[in-house]
Design a protein around this motif. Structure first.
Motif, PDB file in Angstrom:
ATOM      1  N   ARG A 241      14.867   1.766  -0.278  1.00  0.00           N
ATOM      2  CA  ARG A 241      14.542   3.157   0.118  1.00  0.00           C
ATOM      3  C   ARG A 241      13.227   3.136   1.259  1.00  0.00           C
ATOM      4  NH1 ARG A 241      16.456   7.955   0.573  1.00  0.00           N
ATOM      5  NH2 ARG A 241      16.606   8.653  -1.495  1.00  0.00           N
ATOM      6  N   GLU A 242      12.192   2.096   0.991  1.00  0.00           N
ATOM      7  CA  GLU A 242      11.201   1.980   1.904  1.00  0.00           C
ATOM      8  C   GLU A 242      11.797   1.627   3.267  1.00  0.00           C
ATOM      9  OE1 GLU A 242       7.730   0.580  -1.700  1.00  0.00           O
ATOM     10  OE2 GLU A 242       9.166  -0.984  -0.556  1.00  0.00           O
TER      11      GLU A 242
ATOM     12  N   THR B  22       8.184  12.072  11.901  1.00  0.00           N
ATOM     13  CA  THR B  22       6.938  12.471  11.216  1.00  0.00           C
ATOM     14  C   THR B  22       7.414  12.343   9.586  1.00  0.00           C
ATOM     15  OG1 THR B  22       7.304  14.829  11.117  1.00  0.00           O
ATOM     16  CG2 THR B  22       6.104  14.011  12.972  1.00  0.00           C
ATOM     17  N   ALA B  23       6.354  12.501   8.725  1.00  0.00           N
ATOM     18  CA  ALA B  23       6.613  12.371   7.310  1.00  0.00           C
ATOM     19  C   ALA B  23       7.607  13.703   7.029  1.00  0.00           C
ATOM     20  CB  ALA B  23       5.311  12.326   6.697  1.00  0.00           C
ATOM     21  N   ASN B  24       7.179  14.603   7.693  1.00  0.00           N
ATOM     22  CA  ASN B  24       7.942  15.896   7.197  1.00  0.00           C
ATOM     23  C   ASN B  24       9.378  15.783   7.594  1.00  0.00           C
ATOM     24  OD1 ASN B  24       6.243  17.911   5.799  1.00  0.00           O
ATOM     25  ND2 ASN B  24       5.009  18.434   7.919  1.00  0.00           N
TER      26      ASN B  24
ATOM     27  N   TYR C 285       5.516   6.714  -0.394  1.00  0.00           N
ATOM     28  CA  TYR C 285       6.241   5.748  -0.010  1.00  0.00           C
ATOM     29  C   TYR C 285       5.738   4.907   1.194  1.00  0.00           C
ATOM     30  CZ  TYR C 285      10.629   6.096  -2.742  1.00  0.00           C
ATOM     31  OH  TYR C 285      11.570   6.069  -3.522  1.00  0.00           O
ATOM     32  N   ILE C 286       5.118   5.529   2.248  1.00  0.00           N
ATOM     33  CA  ILE C 286       4.293   5.167   3.106  1.00  0.00           C
ATOM     34  C   ILE C 286       3.119   4.512   2.721  1.00  0.00           C
ATOM     35  CG2 ILE C 286       3.120   5.585   5.391  1.00  0.00           C
ATOM     36  CD1 ILE C 286       5.355   7.902   5.806  1.00  0.00           C
ATOM     37  N   SER C 287       2.217   4.943   1.949  1.00  0.00           N
ATOM     38  CA  SER C 287       1.080   4.386   1.348  1.00  0.00           C
ATOM     39  C   SER C 287       1.532   2.932   0.826  1.00  0.00           C
ATOM     40  CB  SER C 287       0.375   5.295   0.494  1.00  0.00           C
ATOM     41  OG  SER C 287      -0.614   4.535  -0.444  1.00  0.00           O
ATOM     42  N   GLU C 288       2.534   2.873  -0.006  1.00  0.00           N
ATOM     43  CA  GLU C 288       2.983   1.660  -0.809  1.00  0.00           C
ATOM     44  C   GLU C 288       3.258   0.735   0.253  1.00  0.00           C
ATOM     45  OE1 GLU C 288       3.993  -0.514  -3.844  1.00  0.00           O
ATOM     46  OE2 GLU C 288       2.590   1.072  -3.745  1.00  0.00           O
TER      47      GLU C 288
ATOM     48  N   VAL D 114      -1.173  -3.621   5.954  1.00  0.00           N
ATOM     49  CA  VAL D 114      -1.381  -3.378   7.372  1.00  0.00           C
ATOM     50  C   VAL D 114      -2.193  -1.854   7.336  1.00  0.00           C
ATOM     51  CG1 VAL D 114       0.305  -4.534   8.552  1.00  0.00           C
ATOM     52  CG2 VAL D 114       1.133  -2.238   7.601  1.00  0.00           C
ATOM     53  N   LYS D 115      -2.868  -1.510   8.391  1.00  0.00           N
ATOM     54  CA  LYS D 115      -3.319  -0.201   8.390  1.00  0.00           C
ATOM     55  C   LYS D 115      -2.524   0.942   8.817  1.00  0.00           C
ATOM     56  CE  LYS D 115      -7.965  -2.293   8.654  1.00  0.00           C
ATOM     57  NZ  LYS D 115      -7.686  -3.710   8.296  1.00  0.00           N
ATOM     58  N   SER D 116      -1.600   0.670   9.522  1.00  0.00           N
ATOM     59  CA  SER D 116      -0.748   1.892  10.094  1.00  0.00           C
ATOM     60  C   SER D 116       0.779   1.943   9.970  1.00  0.00           C
ATOM     61  CB  SER D 116      -1.366   2.142  11.539  1.00  0.00           C
ATOM     62  OG  SER D 116      -0.675   1.208  12.479  1.00  0.00           O
TER      63      SER D 116
END
Length: 200
Positions: free
Chosen positions: A143-144, A156-158, A174-177, A184-186
């Motif tokens: 999924r990630e 975009t996330a939306n 998910y993106i944060s994980e 990484v930062k971005s």
């Protein structure tokens, strides 16, 4: 006679490989392609026994072509040629059912032997590529990986949430994980790193 297609975007290397393999009594190079899309249409048209495929090519990578051939149930055997011992590449090659995974700088006689063995039902893998691939396992869940691929495509996330039928908050989590796992930062850095390692 073993009929061979070569898909390699470097013209000089492709020509040299074709000339050397054509010197073998039982091998015949029937087609040459400069990118993955051209390779697919050549394979469909010429029905070769084996396709030697560069892993990184324009339009479609060697791995993408191998995956498509597996989906179609094509008879053509695939030998991937690479200079990269990237873990994700080897993992994907195995899943795509490739019969060979070899270094580009193998001597021509070794390559010819590998082709013959593949035609006899064997799998051929350069030992250096196996050991290189064992260094790092892909930390991302399926999924990630899906989310990161869509992010890499500029969504975009939306938009990702809509594509995968998830809530916006779930995609953000998910993106944060993913960022934590890859350290990484971005999202851009995450996509670049995952692509470099062959994880997406």
């Amino acid at each position: 006679m073993i009929r061979i297609c070569i898909a390699e975007d470097q013209l000089l290397l492709r020509g040299a490989m074709a000339s050397l393999l054509d010197l073998e009594d039982d091998l015949e190079v029937v087609g040459q392609a400069g990118d993955g899309a051209e390779a697919l249409s050549l394979i469909d048209r010429l029905q070769p026994d084996v396709c030697l495929m560069d892993i990184e090519m324009p339009r479609k990578s060697g791995l993408e072509v191998a995956e498509l051939l597996k989906e179609r149930g094509a008879d053509c055997k695939v030998i991937i040629l690479t200079t990269f011992a990237r873990p994700g590449y080897f993992e994907r090659a195995v899943k795509a059912g490739v019969q060979g995974y070899l270094l580009k700088d193998e001597p021509a006689d070794k390559l010819a032997e590998a082709i013959r063995r593949v035609m006899n039902g064997r799998r051929e893998v350069s030992p250096e590529l196996i050991f290189g691939s064992l260094r790092e396992e892909n930390p991302l869940t399926p999924r990630e990986r899906d989310i990161l691929k869509l992010a890499g495509g500029g969504q975009t996330a939306n938009e990702i949430a809509a594509s995968l039928h998830l809530s916006y908050g779930t995609v953000r989590n998910y993106i944060s994980e993913i960022l934590n796992k890859l350290e990484v930062k971005s999202r851009i850095e995450a996509v670049r790193l995952a692509e470099e390692k062959g994880w997406i």
